[in-house]
Design a protein around this motif. Structure first.
Motif: not given
Length: 388
Positions: A154-157, A180-182, A184-192
């Motif tokens: 839902a919110k990796h971006n 409303h929050t960022y 997890s770091a794992e999802a942020q990794v998927a986004a980048v």
């Protein structure tokens, strides 16, 4: 592998919407990954476009090959940072499940058609697919993924605020994903990893399509130095090997930059839990500012020379017309939907409900199926009118 304190640990997962017995041989995130891979929506990615329409050539990326590349990058980065590689992989494998036929062109067309009915967004549609539309299990609709995987889809971006697409708003009422929050770091990794993969392969596919040349890329940041290094190390290299060697250096530069930036930021902020990552005022996983600016220049080049190339624009117009024909056809005549969709149609209380059923059907089409259906339902009728 020992996980960092800021990683998502499987034993502390927030669980699933519908409780299940824990697997004896797979972690919750491994189980999520496997369910995504075995889903119908994942298989359909094989025949969904990335930039070029699926039938235009066997060597261009499809949504499936793109997704596999994203998952590979995500595992590499996550593993190096002490994150949960299974969760990063699961989010990466699911991140494009909601894309309709014809890529962003199809998404733009459906967003306009759905504007009176709650909108359309491919991330929200991915949530709808994994929570509603996959109907294989006896105890629930969807895949019943863990909270952390759903959050990542839902919110990796980044945080999702403001007017939510109905598909996401509807589910979030039932199962709060803390939009409303960022993530997890794992999802942020998927986004980048998504950015790394498409920046790399769009350059490769654009060269293969003849929309620009290696000489053009010599004038750009990152790509220019990569070609220069290859020419210095391997003079008179075969053109195809030269291209590959240069673009793999571009790929490597992006991955190394992300890892270096993340290591510095993690060391400085010293988060001690996944929730500390979520509470930050910005993403912890991102490109450095210099590389980000260089990638903006590359994206601008690709926008003008590839995404808005005359041949691509012409195809965009053709497939947009197909979507604009198919959607109202099914909306005005829902009996033309396949029999397995009749129950959904019967539950529709108004035109918006019906539009959402039609959206689920059309968005799930592959490129080739959408083209076939358009020929069957629209062009046949047009031909009859022209000969009548």
């Amino acid at each position: 592998m020992t996980l960092a304190p800021y990683a998502c640990h499987p034993e502390t997962t927030r669980g699933r919407q519908f409780p299940e017995t824990v697997s004896t041989f797979r972690s919750p995130f491994q189980r999520d990954r496997d369910r995504i891979i075995h889903s119908s929506a994942f298989r359909r990615l094989k025949h969904k476009t990335q930039v070029f329409v699926e039938h235009e050539g066997d060597y261009y990326r499809t949504r499936l090959t793109h997704t596999i590349e994203v998952a590979q990058v995500a595992r590499t980065i996550a593993g190096h940072l002490g994150l949960n590689t299974d969760l990063s992989e699961a989010v990466a494998l699911a991140h494009d499940l909601g894309h309709p036929p014809f890529g962003h062109t199809g998404e733009d067309a459906l967003a306009e058609l759905m504007a009176p009915h709650g909108g359309f967004d491919h991330n929200a549609q991915a949530i709808r697919i994994v929570t509603r539309l996959e109907r294989h299990y006896a105890g629930f609709d969807g895949l019943n993924l863990s909270w952390e995987t759903l959050e990542g889809i839902a919110k990796h971006n980044g945080p999702v605020t403001g007017d939510l697409p109905y598909a996401l708003a509807e589910f979030n009422v039932e199962y709060d994903l803390e939009l409303h929050t960022y993530a997890s770091a794992e999802a942020q990794v998927a986004a980048v990893a998504d950015d790394v993969a498409y920046n790399h392969h769009d350059l490769h596919d654009g060269l293969r399509a003849g929309l620009f040349t290696e000489d053009d890329l010599m004038e750009l940041p990152v790509t220019g130095p990569a070609f220069e290094e290859v020419d210095r190390l391997y003079p008179d290299l075969d053109p195809y090997r030269r291209r590959h060697e240069a673009l793999r250096r571009v790929f490597g530069a992006m991955v190394e930059d992300v890892i270096a930036v993340a290591q510095t930021r993690l060391q400085t902020s010293n988060p001690q839990s996944p929730q500390a990552i979520r509470a930050m005022d910005g993403p912890i996983i991102r490109f450095s500012k210099p590389l980000y600016q260089n990638l903006k220049a590359i994206k601008s080049f690709l926008f003008h020379r590839m995404y808005r190339a005359p041949s691509v624009v012409k195809e965009r117009q053709r497939v947009t017309a197909m979507v604009n024909d198919l959607f109202p056809l099914f909306l005005d005549d829902p009996a033309s939907l396949p029999p397995e969709w009749r129950a959904d149609v019967a539950r529709a209380k108004n035109r918006t409900d019906l539009a959402r059923v039609v959206l689920d059907y059309v968005a799930g089409m592959t490129d080739r199926f959408a083209i076939q259906e358009h020929e069957r339902l629209c062009q046949v009728g047009q031909n009859d009118r022209e000969t009548g």
